[in-house]
Design a protein around this motif. Structure first.
Motif, PDB file in Angstrom:
ATOM      1  N   PHE A  61      92.147  79.268  11.310  1.00 46.17           N
ATOM      2  CA  PHE A  61      92.129  78.120  12.207  1.00 46.17           C
ATOM      3  C   PHE A  61      90.729  77.985  12.780  1.00 46.17           C
ATOM      4  O   PHE A  61      89.966  78.947  12.835  1.00 46.17           O
ATOM      5  N   GLY A  62      90.413  76.793  13.206  1.00 49.00           N
ATOM      6  CA  GLY A  62      89.111  76.582  13.818  1.00 49.00           C
ATOM      7  C   GLY A  62      88.882  75.117  14.072  1.00 49.00           C
ATOM      8  O   GLY A  62      89.692  74.274  13.693  1.00 49.00           O
ATOM      9  N   CYS A  63      87.787  74.807  14.729  1.00 42.67           N
ATOM     10  CA  CYS A  63      87.486  73.418  15.030  1.00 42.67           C
ATOM     11  C   CYS A  63      85.991  73.241  15.229  1.00 42.67           C
ATOM     12  O   CYS A  63      85.251  74.220  15.334  1.00 42.67           O
ATOM     13  N   SER A  64      85.576  71.989  15.245  1.00 40.56           N
ATOM     14  CA  SER A  64      84.200  71.630  15.585  1.00 40.56           C
ATOM     15  C   SER A  64      84.176  71.174  17.036  1.00 40.56           C
ATOM     16  O   SER A  64      85.126  70.550  17.501  1.00 40.56           O
ATOM     17  N   TYR A  65      83.094  71.501  17.713  1.00 38.08           N
ATOM     18  CA  TYR A  65      83.006  71.133  19.125  1.00 38.08           C
ATOM     19  C   TYR A  65      82.250  69.818  19.228  1.00 38.08           C
ATOM     20  O   TYR A  65      81.041  69.781  19.353  1.00 38.08           O
ATOM     21  N   GLY A  68      80.777  74.459  15.465  1.00 36.03           N
ATOM     22  CA  GLY A  68      82.180  74.841  15.403  1.00 36.03           C
ATOM     23  C   GLY A  68      82.372  76.210  14.799  1.00 36.03           C
ATOM     24  O   GLY A  68      81.457  76.797  14.219  1.00 36.03           O
ATOM     25  N   THR A  69      83.572  76.719  14.987  1.00 31.98           N
ATOM     26  CA  THR A  69      83.897  78.061  14.521  1.00 31.98           C
ATOM     27  C   THR A  69      85.272  78.072  13.888  1.00 31.98           C
ATOM     28  O   THR A  69      86.199  77.437  14.403  1.00 31.98           O
ATOM     29  N   ASP A  70      85.394  78.776  12.763  1.00 31.93           N
ATOM     30  CA  ASP A  70      86.679  78.978  12.105  1.00 31.93           C
ATOM     31  C   ASP A  70      86.958  80.471  12.028  1.00 31.93           C
ATOM     32  O   ASP A  70      86.039  81.255  11.786  1.00 31.93           O
ATOM     33  N   TYR A  71      88.213  80.836  12.211  1.00 29.82           N
ATOM     34  CA  TYR A  71      88.611  82.242  12.096  1.00 29.82           C
ATOM     35  C   TYR A  71      89.570  82.373  10.931  1.00 29.82           C
ATOM     36  O   TYR A  71      90.499  81.569  10.791  1.00 29.82           O
ATOM     37  N   TYR A 100      83.638  82.049  10.628  1.00 35.02           N
ATOM     38  CA  TYR A 100      82.683  81.138   9.995  1.00 35.02           C
ATOM     39  C   TYR A 100      82.102  80.253  11.087  1.00 35.02           C
ATOM     40  O   TYR A 100      82.830  79.537  11.770  1.00 35.02           O
TER      41      TYR A 100
END
Lengths: 164, 142, 166
Positions: free
Chosen positions: B83-87, C102-105, C160
């Motif tokens: 999971f993740g997102c861009s800010y 942004g960050t992905d795990y 990432y």
């Protein structure tokens, strides 16, 4: 209503009544965070190898840090973190202001990361004083911390809060 | 929530929303929880001196909210894979942040049942502030 | 699309791709798992209550999504920053502004689930560069990948990260 507050016999009857115990944990991360928070540079609070070379079990909890209470949502105060538990004093305090009136800690052993403590507290004193803005209630609690593994008392703490 | 199974969902489904509203106290808790003590999240004077209008919610906290959105949905038998997102947009304290997710793919592969989602946080006016994606596996009734 | 500006990606930068940076050690303990979970607003006891976590088959309290441990803070060695120190990052880039893209795990539960009591080592590398031209003008996008390995040598997570310089 705050102006009419009086200390009652019912409140005084709670003096010395011990709460159910709560677990306080001392971890390497929490010791370091507390030490960092006070601005300490002493490696005995950060470096496990160094602390062991000095004869300690692990990094040493800075003075004043007696572990972090196990936090369970709904069971701990969300702001102060202290556990709300069976047998704790029940006081209806109508004052809006709250200040820390001071803490005294007495040590019987060195507290180190890895220690698991059991804490129990009781209401020790209530004092009502007149202040410049009205009545002030001084609440003193005393806590005893025991090492969970050995049962030995490692520290006692007296905390006073001022409600006004 | 009752445990969700792979057979219960289809592409296009929206998962239960999670509404957040950060007090400034929560931003301090997050500083303690994340180890990020950057002052723009709790010191208003500092934030304004960097050109911001006021305190802002840390992007990584919103990312963690999306983690909670997914964790709560997949239940004890589901697994969070990615999971993740861009800010993209900034969010402020004391304002609703709505965490949402929509299923984009569902497939079985190697004994596991994968579900891919678009996830995001949005402001009360609907503007998406942190768009992202997720991959989970769900238990199957088969 | 005609590229009006020249590429800022140098051979030095290309040589940095894939180079693992120094190792950072992170500790996952009960106190920091709970603190992270509390700050996000999690309610699931698996992030707070050891007995509940063990009843669900975990070794201990589970690290909440996005929590990969606390770096060891030591003022003497100047350490304690988050992993992300990139390998081979000796280059400079002509853009003055930086945005966290942004960050992905990513998790590998078949390998292991991160729980209180784990010690994680993390290493970061640049996985690639991209350039584009957008509303902010020419941009350099740097992609970084951090690998988290637990005390049993299992890769338990990857992070990432995307950095945008413009």
């Amino acid at each position: 209503m705050a102006d009419e507050f009086e200390i009652t016999d019912e409140m005084r009857a709670q003096f010395g009544v011990d709460s159910a115990p709560w677990t306080y944990e001392v971890t390497t991360t929490s010791v370091r965070m507390y030490a960092r928070g006070i601005g300490s540079d002493d490696p005995v609070h950060y470096d496990v190898d160094f602390a062991k070379s000095q004869g300690f079990r692990s990094i040493v909890a800075p003075l004043g840090y007696l572990g972090t209470p196990v936090f369970l949502p709904g069971k701990n105060d969300p702001t102060f973190g202290f556990p709300r538990r069976e047998g704790g004093p029940r006081l209806n305090i109508p004052f809006k202001g709250l200040l820390d009136g001071g803490t005294e800690t007495e040590y019987f052993d060195v507290i180190c990361a890895g220690d698991v403590l059991e804490e129990s507290s009781h209401l020790a004193d209530l004092k009502l004083r007149d202040g410049p803005r009205g009545k002030m209630l001084f609440v003193t609690n005393e806590s005893v911390y025991k090492d969970k593994a050995t049962g030995k008392v490692v520290a006692k703490q007296k905390l006073t809060s001022i409600h006004m | 929530m009752a445990q969700v199974y792979f057979e219960d969902i289809k592409v296009g489904d929206e998962i239960p929303q999670l509404k957040k509203n950060c007090s400034t106290q929560q931003l301090v808790l997050w500083a303690a929880g994340s180890g990020d003590f950057y002052q723009i999240h709790y010191d208003k004077d500092f934030a304004q001196n960097t050109g911001l209008k006021g305190l802002i919610v840390h992007g990584a906290l919103k990312n963690a909210f999306l983690g909670q959105l997914l964790h709560d949905w997949i239940g004890e038998k589901g697994q969070l894979r990615r999971f993740g997102c861009s800010y993209r947009g900034m969010d402020e304290p004391n304002q609703d942040i709505l965490c949402r997710g929509v299923v984009t793919k569902a497939y079985a592969d190697g004994g596991n049942h994968f579900v891919e989602l678009d996830v995001w946080t949005e402001k009360p006016d609907g503007k998406k502030t942190s768009p992202g994606t997720a991959v989970v596996t769900l238990p199957s009734r088969s | 699309m005609t590229q009006a500006t020249n590429s800022v990606i140098t051979d030095e930068m290309r040589a940095a791709i894939g180079v693992e940076g120094p190792q950072a050690v992170l500790e996952v303990e009960k106190t920091n798992c709970r603190m992270f979970a509390r700050s996000v607003g999690h309610k699931d006891p698996v992030f707070f209550d050891e007995a509940a976590a063990k009843a669900r088959g975990y070794r201990g309290i589970v690290a909440p999504p996005g929590f990969l441990g606390t770096p060891i803070f030591n003022p003497a060695s100047g350490s304690g920053g988050a992993p992300g120190e990139m390998g081979g990052r000796g280059y400079s880039v002509p853009y003055k502004r930086v945005l966290n893209g942004g960050t992905d795990y990513e998790y590998f539960p078949e390998a292991d689930v991160i729980c209180a009591g784990d010690t994680i080592t993390a290493r970061t590398k640049i996985s690639g560069f991209e350039e584009s031209e957008g509303s902010l003008g020419p941009m350099l996008i740097t992609r970084r990948e951090t690998t988290y390995t637990n005390q049993h040598g299992k890769v338990v997570a990857k992070m990432y990260g995307t950095l945008i310089q413009y």
